[in-house]
Write a protein that holds these residues in place. Structure first.
Motif, short mmCIF file in Angstrom:
data_model
loop_
_atom_site.label_atom_id
_atom_site.label_comp_id
_atom_site.label_asym_id
_atom_site.label_seq_id
_atom_site.Cartn_x
_atom_site.Cartn_y
_atom_site.Cartn_z
N LEU A 19 0.86 -1.19 0.00
CA LEU A 19 0.00 0.00 0.00
C LEU A 19 0.89 1.24 0.00
O LEU A 19 1.77 1.38 0.86
CB LEU A 19 -0.91 -0.01 1.24
CG LEU A 19 -1.94 1.10 1.37
CD1 LEU A 19 -3.02 0.94 0.32
CD2 LEU A 19 -2.55 1.08 2.76
N VAL A 20 0.70 2.11 -0.95
CA VAL A 20 1.50 3.33 -1.07
C VAL A 20 0.69 4.50 -0.51
O VAL A 20 -0.40 4.81 -1.00
CB VAL A 20 1.89 3.59 -2.54
CG1 VAL A 20 2.70 4.88 -2.64
CG2 VAL A 20 2.68 2.42 -3.09
N LEU A 21 1.23 5.13 0.52
CA LEU A 21 0.54 6.24 1.19
C LEU A 21 1.22 7.54 0.79
O LEU A 21 2.34 7.84 1.23
CB LEU A 21 0.59 6.05 2.71
CG LEU A 21 -0.07 4.76 3.22
CD1 LEU A 21 0.13 4.62 4.72
CD2 LEU A 21 -1.53 4.71 2.86
N ASN A 22 0.52 8.30 -0.04
CA ASN A 22 1.10 9.52 -0.58
C ASN A 22 0.21 10.74 -0.36
O ASN A 22 0.65 11.80 0.04
CB ASN A 22 1.39 9.35 -2.07
CG ASN A 22 2.12 10.52 -2.67
OD1 ASN A 22 2.74 11.30 -1.96
ND2 ASN A 22 2.05 10.66 -3.99
N SER A 23 -1.12 10.58 -0.60
CA SER A 23 -2.05 11.70 -0.51
C SER A 23 -3.18 11.34 0.46
O SER A 23 -3.57 10.18 0.59
CB SER A 23 -2.63 12.01 -1.89
OG SER A 23 -3.68 12.93 -1.80
N VAL A 34 4.02 1.44 2.45
CA VAL A 34 5.17 2.33 2.37
C VAL A 34 4.66 3.76 2.36
O VAL A 34 3.75 4.11 1.61
CB VAL A 34 6.03 2.03 1.12
CG1 VAL A 34 5.20 2.09 -0.16
CG2 VAL A 34 7.20 3.00 1.02
N ILE A 35 5.21 4.58 3.25
CA ILE A 35 4.82 5.98 3.35
C ILE A 35 5.75 6.80 2.47
O ILE A 35 6.98 6.82 2.68
CB ILE A 35 4.89 6.45 4.81
CG1 ILE A 35 3.91 5.64 5.68
CG2 ILE A 35 4.57 7.94 4.92
CD1 ILE A 35 3.98 5.97 7.15
N SER A 67 3.86 3.01 11.23
CA SER A 67 5.28 3.32 11.34
C SER A 67 5.57 4.69 10.73
O SER A 67 4.90 5.13 9.78
CB SER A 67 6.10 2.24 10.63
OG SER A 67 7.46 2.62 10.58
N HIS A 68 6.58 5.36 11.29
CA HIS A 68 6.98 6.66 10.77
C HIS A 68 8.14 6.57 9.78
O HIS A 68 8.70 7.61 9.39
CB HIS A 68 7.37 7.58 11.93
CG HIS A 68 6.23 7.88 12.86
ND1 HIS A 68 5.18 8.67 12.51
CD2 HIS A 68 5.99 7.48 14.14
CE1 HIS A 68 4.32 8.76 13.51
NE2 HIS A 68 4.79 8.04 14.52
N GLU A 69 8.51 5.36 9.40
CA GLU A 69 9.58 5.18 8.41
C GLU A 69 9.11 5.70 7.05
O GLU A 69 8.01 5.37 6.59
CB GLU A 69 9.95 3.70 8.30
CG GLU A 69 10.50 3.11 9.59
CD GLU A 69 11.87 3.65 9.93
OE1 GLU A 69 12.57 4.11 9.00
OE2 GLU A 69 12.24 3.64 11.13
N ILE A 70 9.93 6.50 6.41
CA ILE A 70 9.59 7.10 5.12
C ILE A 70 10.33 6.36 4.01
O ILE A 70 11.56 6.18 4.08
CB ILE A 70 9.94 8.60 5.09
CG1 ILE A 70 9.29 9.32 6.27
CG2 ILE A 70 9.49 9.21 3.76
CD1 ILE A 70 7.79 9.25 6.29
N GLY A 71 9.59 5.95 3.00
CA GLY A 71 10.18 5.33 1.83
C GLY A 71 10.56 3.88 2.00
O GLY A 71 11.14 3.29 1.08
N GLN A 72 10.25 3.27 3.13
CA GLN A 72 10.57 1.87 3.37
C GLN A 72 9.27 1.08 3.52
O GLN A 72 8.33 1.52 4.16
CB GLN A 72 11.43 1.71 4.63
CG GLN A 72 12.80 2.34 4.52
CD GLN A 72 13.65 2.02 5.73
OE1 GLN A 72 13.24 1.27 6.62
NE2 GLN A 72 14.85 2.60 5.79
#
Length: 568
Positions: A25-29, A86-87, A143-148
């Motif tokens: 799941l890609v979280l972007n907007s 992934v955020i 999680s607050h990891e960005i891009g992982q």
């Protein structure tokens, strides 16, 4: 060998798509909440003993893609959900929500940067201060990891009721907006319920009516049920006693069903039509709470099935009682039917969900609350009409003691009381008043020529014309067989009183098509005016009226004077 090789390649081609993991799941907007259907997989642990480490080592092919609206009978086991996310956009904080109030226990696991498990827990069996974010349903932080890419595992325990809700991901902004809307709607509903309960209790005390009393108890149980179903109870009523959540979920609905039957039985009184039906209602009213208490003490699938069966039977019995009342001509039953119909229809949704026939959704969670908001004003209006109709004979009987049944005017004793007050006021203050006594001269002639009915109609017309000439503060009364009186309190001089008498006299002479041959109404009017404090005591009010009546009768001496000023 070639055929065998071809068969192996074909089988591998068919099997390989199922072995591929679900896309992350890609979280972007944060434009809309993100449902996890495409990325979500599940595994049902029938023992309920598997740990997150064991689940993490489970081969991917053992997980199955989630299908929306699929029912999971978890019972004593556990349902594991897995997804990757992934955020991409660091501008938002993301939350994972399970929008189902009443779920027993939910845990979310994911590994942090150091490879350690992060564990969050919520649910009806967990104290509210342990929840990551207190509220009506579980909300977890991602999680607050960005891009992982991070793998998440959700463990769900939910006994006896089939589970079909799906989690979704929202940003903090979306969560705040939805929470505000939910709190506003819940506040409106529970505010309305509290107002209805208070008004019902007030009417029950004012009218001494058990219909309003039973309705107040029913609305209290129903609102309590909605408080448990919506999660409000766990947040505000008993946040430190999570054990009450499950007890309330299974006990309050049967209490609401029992009090609903009590309310319907009180209003419709089925004993008038069938003793057997009345006894059946009483038996079901007692059986519902008994089974609910037994289930609270010893929860089993069998007791839960019995609760659903009894609630279904209660719905059928309610329909029978209201239907019989309608057939027998009970005018109040139509309001009961109109009020209960939306609630009975809404009750079908959670019952069908409990039986595993439909999945959880808006109507299963909030349908009964909306139906109750529709039901409340209908039932309250019906109860008001019922009380008014029941009190109407008593009101009429009490009114007949002071009101003339033919003309609707006050009787002589009312006028004497008002005259006594006027004399007392005039004795202390310069408060002039006037008393007019009107003698209906040609009443006997009308009755002899056209009959008693015409005479009664003429009396009613006379009362109406005197009323038309009177002020709002004046008192009009019938003080004899053909005599009327008009007490005009307040500052009024003799000339004004004489003008009113002239107006009444002229109104009687005006022809009317309501009488045969347009007969006129002939009056003799004695006008008594008290301009200054005189020697008439309030105790002489009856004697004063008697003198005025005699003066009006004495005007039948053949003189043409129809208005005469008389000393009080």
């Amino acid at each position: 060998m070639r055929c065998a090789l071809a068969l192996c390649i074909l089988l591998a081609a068919v099997a390989s798509p199922a072995a591929q993991p679900a896309p992350p799941l890609v979280l972007n907007s944060d434009t809309t909440p993100v449902w996890l259907d495409p990325s979500l997989e599940f595994l049902l642990d029938s023992t309920g003993q598997l740990t997150v480490d064991q689940i993490a080592l489970t081969p991917a092919e053992r997980f199955t893609p989630v299908v929306r609206s699929k029912l999971h009978h978890i019972e004593s086991g556990a349902l594991w959900l897995r997804f990757d996310a992934v955020i991409v956009n660091p501008a938002y904080d993301w939350r994972l929500t399970l929008p189902l109030p009443g779920v027993d226990e939910v845990s979310l696991y994911f590994r942090n940067r150091a490879g350690q498990w992060v564990h969050q827990q919520a649910g009806d069996t967990v104290r509210m201060d342990v929840w990551p974010l207190p509220g009506p349903y579980p909300v977890f932080s991602l999680s607050h990891e960005i891009g992982q890419t991070v793998t998440y595992y959700m463990q769900i325990h939910h006994a006896r009721v089939p589970f079909s809700a799906l989690p979704r991901v929202v940003s903090d902004t979306q969560l705040l907006t939805s929470r505000q809307s939910e709190h506003m709607l819940l506040g409106i509903y529970f505010g309305l319920a509290a107002l209805v309960i208070v008004l019902a209790l007030a009417n029950a005390l004012a009218y001494r009516d058990w219909g309003f009393g039973s309705y107040a108890v029913y609305m209290t149980m129903f609102a309590g049920t909605q408080g448990v179903f919506s999660g409000v109870a766990g947040v505000y009523w008993w946040p430190s006693w999570p054990a009450l959540n499950n007890v309330g979920v299974f006990l309050l609905p049967v209490a609401a069903a029992a009090t609903a039957m009590w309310f319907v039985r009180t209003v419709t009184a089925p004993r008038r039509f069938s003793r057997a039906l009345d006894w059946f209602v009483l038996a079901l009213m007692g059986l519902l709470p008994a089974v609910g208490l037994l289930d609270a003490a010893f929860p089993t699938p069998e007791s839960f099935a019995m609760i659903n069966t009894l609630i279904s039977a209660g719905m059928i019995v309610l329909l029978m009682v209201v239907g019989v009342s309608l057939v027998e001509g009970d005018r109040h039953a139509r309001w009961i039917a109109a009020g209960f119909l939306p609630v009975l229809l809404a009750t079908l949704f959670p019952l069908l969900r409990n039986l595993g026939l439909i999945s959880s959704g808006f109507l299963t969670d909030y349908g009964m609350m909306l139906a109750s908001a529709v039901e409340a004003p209908i039932l309250f209006y019906g109860l008001l009409r019922r009380v008014a109709q029941r009190r109407e004979p008593t009101t009429r009987a009490s009114a007949l003691r002071t009101v003339d049944p033919l003309t609707g005017l006050h009787l002589a004793q009312v006028l004497v009381g008002k005259l006594r007050q006027a004399l007392g006021t005039a004795g202390r203050y310069p408060q002039p008043f006037a008393l007019l006594v009107i003698n209906f001269v040609n009443l006997a002639e009308l009755q002899s020529r056209h009959g008693r009915e015409t005479g009664d109609r003429a009396m009613v017309m006379t009362a109406a014309r005197i009323r038309a000439a009177a002020r709002t503060s004046d008192t009009v009364a019938r003080v004899g067989d053909s005599q009327f009186a008009l007490l005009m309190e307040g500052p009024i001089n003799a000339t004004e009183a004489n003008d009113v008498a002239t107006k009444i006299l002229a109104s009687g002479l005006r022809p009317s098509n309501e009488l045969p041959d347009a007969e006129p109404l002939l009056f003799h009017i004695a006008v008594g005016h008290l301009g200054e404090p005189a020697g008439v005591a309030p105790a002489e009010a009856a004697a004063c009226l008697a003198r005025m009546l005699q003066a009006a009768r004495d005007m039948n001496d053949g003189s043409r004077k129809a208005i005469r000023l008389v000393k009080l």
